[in-house]
Structures are given as structure tokens and as C-alpha cells.
Design a protein around this motif. Structure first.
Motif, short mmCIF file in Angstrom:
data_model
loop_
_atom_site.label_atom_id
_atom_site.label_comp_id
_atom_site.label_asym_id
_atom_site.label_seq_id
_atom_site.Cartn_x
_atom_site.Cartn_y
_atom_site.Cartn_z
N ILE A 48 0.84 -1.20 0.00
CA ILE A 48 0.00 0.00 0.00
C ILE A 48 0.88 1.25 0.00
N ARG A 49 0.76 2.03 -1.07
CA ARG A 49 1.47 3.31 -1.15
C ARG A 49 0.54 4.39 -0.58
N LEU A 50 0.83 4.73 0.66
CA LEU A 50 -0.04 5.63 1.41
C LEU A 50 0.21 7.09 1.05
N GLY A 51 -0.89 7.84 0.96
CA GLY A 51 -0.80 9.28 0.82
C GLY A 51 -0.76 9.93 2.19
N ILE A 52 -1.06 11.22 2.25
CA ILE A 52 -1.09 11.96 3.51
C ILE A 52 -2.33 11.52 4.28
N VAL A 53 -2.12 10.89 5.42
CA VAL A 53 -3.24 10.32 6.18
C VAL A 53 -3.81 11.37 7.12
N LEU A 54 -5.12 11.59 7.03
CA LEU A 54 -5.80 12.60 7.83
C LEU A 54 -6.60 11.94 8.94
N GLY A 55 -6.34 12.35 10.17
CA GLY A 55 -7.07 11.86 11.33
C GLY A 55 -6.91 12.84 12.46
N ASN A 56 -7.70 12.68 13.50
CA ASN A 56 -7.69 13.67 14.59
C ASN A 56 -6.77 13.29 15.74
N LYS A 57 -5.94 12.26 15.57
CA LYS A 57 -5.09 11.83 16.68
C LYS A 57 -3.61 11.81 16.34
N GLY A 58 -3.24 12.48 15.27
CA GLY A 58 -1.83 12.49 14.92
C GLY A 58 -1.62 12.83 13.46
N GLY A 59 -0.45 12.46 12.95
CA GLY A 59 -0.16 12.68 11.55
C GLY A 59 0.06 14.15 11.21
N VAL A 60 -0.10 14.47 9.93
CA VAL A 60 0.20 15.81 9.44
C VAL A 60 -0.71 16.86 10.06
N LEU A 61 -1.97 16.52 10.33
CA LEU A 61 -2.88 17.52 10.89
C LEU A 61 -2.44 17.96 12.28
N LYS A 62 -1.90 17.04 13.05
CA LYS A 62 -1.45 17.39 14.40
C LYS A 62 -0.35 18.45 14.33
N ARG A 63 0.52 18.34 13.30
CA ARG A 63 1.60 19.31 13.15
C ARG A 63 1.11 20.63 12.55
N MET A 64 0.05 20.57 11.75
CA MET A 64 -0.46 21.78 11.10
C MET A 64 -1.39 22.59 11.97
N LEU A 65 -2.03 21.96 12.94
CA LEU A 65 -3.10 22.63 13.69
C LEU A 65 -2.68 23.86 14.47
N PRO A 66 -1.57 23.84 15.22
CA PRO A 66 -1.28 25.00 16.08
C PRO A 66 -1.33 26.35 15.38
N PRO A 67 -0.63 26.56 14.24
CA PRO A 67 -0.73 27.88 13.61
C PRO A 67 -2.13 28.20 13.12
N PHE A 68 -2.85 27.19 12.62
CA PHE A 68 -4.21 27.45 12.13
C PHE A 68 -5.15 27.82 13.28
N GLN A 69 -4.99 27.18 14.42
CA GLN A 69 -5.86 27.48 15.55
C GLN A 69 -5.67 28.90 16.06
N PHE A 70 -4.48 29.47 15.81
CA PHE A 70 -4.22 30.84 16.21
C PHE A 70 -4.41 31.83 15.06
N GLY A 71 -5.02 31.33 13.97
CA GLY A 71 -5.28 32.20 12.84
C GLY A 71 -4.05 32.55 12.04
N LEU A 72 -2.98 31.74 12.14
CA LEU A 72 -1.71 32.02 11.48
C LEU A 72 -1.41 31.05 10.35
N GLY A 73 -2.41 30.28 9.92
CA GLY A 73 -2.20 29.29 8.88
C GLY A 73 -2.29 29.88 7.49
N GLY A 74 -1.81 29.13 6.52
CA GLY A 74 -1.89 29.55 5.13
C GLY A 74 -1.13 28.60 4.24
N ARG A 75 -1.13 28.91 2.95
CA ARG A 75 -0.46 28.04 1.98
C ARG A 75 1.04 27.98 2.25
N ILE A 76 1.65 26.92 1.74
CA ILE A 76 3.10 26.74 1.86
C ILE A 76 3.72 26.98 0.49
N GLY A 77 4.69 27.89 0.41
CA GLY A 77 5.31 28.20 -0.86
C GLY A 77 4.29 28.74 -1.85
#
Length: 301
Positions: free
Chosen positions: A162-191
């Protein structure tokens, strides 16, 4: 009731899979670097062990799910880090193959992890399982992992990679790393925000693995991604919407390279438009086919 052996069973994806298997009434054995940390979590339904040597060769496993490996995006890619990433996948898989050779009764099937990094960075070109690759470290890592797993075929074990893509869930993974800036209204596109993100909801990861376990005619490589990838701009916009937060502060490419080096350049600024062609052709129906639905389920209003 069936017996499963899972490597990486205490990680982000593995723990969700083990929970699902236990809920379905199965017994599971988990290879873990820290078995004492997880012992007793599921009562007698799950046994956590450190090495394959602890398993009786007479044990009868219905299936093996091989998901072990250090997180590819957890740290900058130094020469030493790259070796850790390789060893944590290839050495573990080699040990698993050696264990299966000693096992008196072989399992019917093995599901072995890989990632869409196999294709390398290829912009927005649609990539099915038949697509060629762009040679780079992520391809080398996935290719060696897949080759190590292929040894089980000579034992008569059906193998699905199985060639996995970016796995989205509420207990870890990429979303866990992305959430802090978004929760403070500091999120946005990358590059530029135009790089493609091939994602999949955790529910479809688990459902997809079970689909491959049950379909005896299926073997080989399968892309485990949702049918429609999103650009990074689309992804961050929909994440902001799901969180009810603005998403208009971009992270410039120069900062990504400064902070994360080669890892940031390849994983954050480049992308792949991966298509789950073989899963769809086999009749699999995605629970979350659109990113909006997936993020809304993870972050309900």
C-alpha cells in the motif's frame, strides 16, 4: 476470531488499525519498540512484544500487516537521519521475512506499507500504479522497502503493498503538526500553494486495508489515496474553513528550506497527484472521496 500480527501497531495508523481489529473481535500481536508502554491497553486481545523471537513458530496468523518505520517528516534529512529511515523499514521487514521463514504455518496474506513518495515529485501529473518514478531519496526509501517485502511471495504469501498518501485523522499525523498555527489564525499556503497533496482519511486507510485482506484475488501495489488530490492552497483553505479560522498567512518557500532543509523542499514544496486506480477498478468505494467531507468529519461543527 482471527489472529493478526502488526508491526508499527502503536503508531498513528497502526494504533487505529489495532483498535478496529479488536473491536471486530480479533486477537492481535503487535511488534513495538516500547511494549511496556502499551501493555494492557486492550486487555488480553492484544499482546505487545519487542522482537519476533518472542513468537512461538507454531503460532497461526491469518494475516500480517507491516507498517513499522520512523516518521519520514519528523526531522530534517541529514545523512544519519536518512539511514535511520531506511533501517527502520528495511531492517524490520527483513527480520519479519526471516521470522516468516521459521513460521510453521504461513499466513494467507501480508499487507506491507509504502508511500506515494515512491513516485517522487511530479507536479500535477496524474499518477496511477503504472506511473514511472522521479529518482530521489523518497523513491529509494520506498523501493527498498517494497523489495524487502517482496520476499514473502516465494513462501506462497499473497502480498499487497500500500502506497499511502497523507493520512488525515484527529489523533496524529500531518494535521497534528499543522493545527497549532491554524488554531491561532496564522495558517496559510506553503510556498506557491500549487503543489499537489494526495491525501486519504484514516477511515479509508483502515477500510482499504480490510478490503485488500478480504479480496483473495488482489495482490501487488495499490495507491491508498482519495480519488481527488488537492493543491496546497485548496487544502489550507478547506482546513481553515473546517476550523473556522482564517488561512491567509503563507509560509514562504525560502523559510521552508531554511527551517526544514531537503525534507521540507521535497515533502512540503513538492507534491504528487496520485490516483487510486487499482482500488477503484477493484470496486472499492471511498467513505470520504472529497477533502471537504473528510475535514468536516474530523472537525465537526
Amino acid at each position: 476470531m482471527a489472529s493478526f500480527l502488526v508491526t508499527g501497531g502503536s503508531g498513528f495508523i497502526g494504533s487505529a488499525l489495532v483498535t478496529d481489529l479488536v473491536d471486530a473481535g480479533h486477537e492481535v500481536m503487535v511488534i513495538s519498540r516500547k511494549p511496556e508502554k502499551h501493555a494492557g491497553k486492550f486487555g488480553e486481545s492484544v499482546r505487545y512484544i519487542r522482537t519476533f523471537a518472542e513468537i512461538d513458530p507454531g503460532t497461526n496468523f491469518q494475516a500480517i500487516i507491516n507498517l513499522g518505520g520512523e516518521g519520514i517528516g519528523d526531522k530534517r534529512w541529514s545523512k544519519q537521519r536518512k539511514q535511520v529511515l531506511l533501517d527502520s523499514r528495511i531492517c524490520l521487514t527483513d527480520q519479519l521475512v526471516q521470522f516468516l521463514q521459521r513460521l510453521e504455518t504461513k499466513p494467507q496474506v501480508m499487507i506491507s506499507g509504502s508511500a506515494i513518495g515512491w513516485y517522487g515529485a511530479q507536479d500535477d501529473k496524474p499518477l496511477s500504479e503504472e506511473a514511472a518514478f522521479n529518482p530521489e531519496f523518497s523513491h529509494e526509501l520506498c523501493q527498498q522497502w517494497e523489495e524487502a517485502a517482496s520476499a514473502v511471495k516465494s513462501m506462497g504469501v499473497r502480498l499487497c503493498v500500500i502506497r499511502l498518501g497523507i493520512v488525515l485523522g484527529n489523533k496524529g499525523g500531518v494535521l497534528k503538526r499543522m493545527l497549532p498555527p491554524f488554531q491561532f489564525g496564522l495558517g496559510g499556503r506553503i510556498g506557491s500553494g500549487q503543489q499537489m497533496m494526495s491525501w486519504i482519511h484514516m477511515s479509508d486507510v483502515i477500510k482499504g486495508i480490510k478490503f485488500l485482506l478480504d479480496k483473495n484475488a488482489l495482490e501487488g501495489v495499490f495507491n491508498l489515496t482519495a480519488p481527488h488530490a488537492a493543491t496546497n492552497s485548496e487544502f489550507t483553505k478547506l482546513l481553515g474553513k473546517a476550523l473556522h479560522r482564517p488561512a491567509f498567512l503563507p509560509l514562504p518557500a525560502v523559510m521552508v528550506k531554511l527551517l526544514f532543509g531537503e525534507m521540507g523542499d521535497r515533502l512540503l514544496l513538492k507534491g504528487q497527484n496520485v490516483v487510486p486506480a487499482r482500488l477503484l477498478d477493484s470496486g472499492y468505494t471511498f467513505e470520504y472521496a472529497t477533502l471537504d467531507d473528510a475535514l468536516s468529519a474530523i472537525f465537526p461543527r
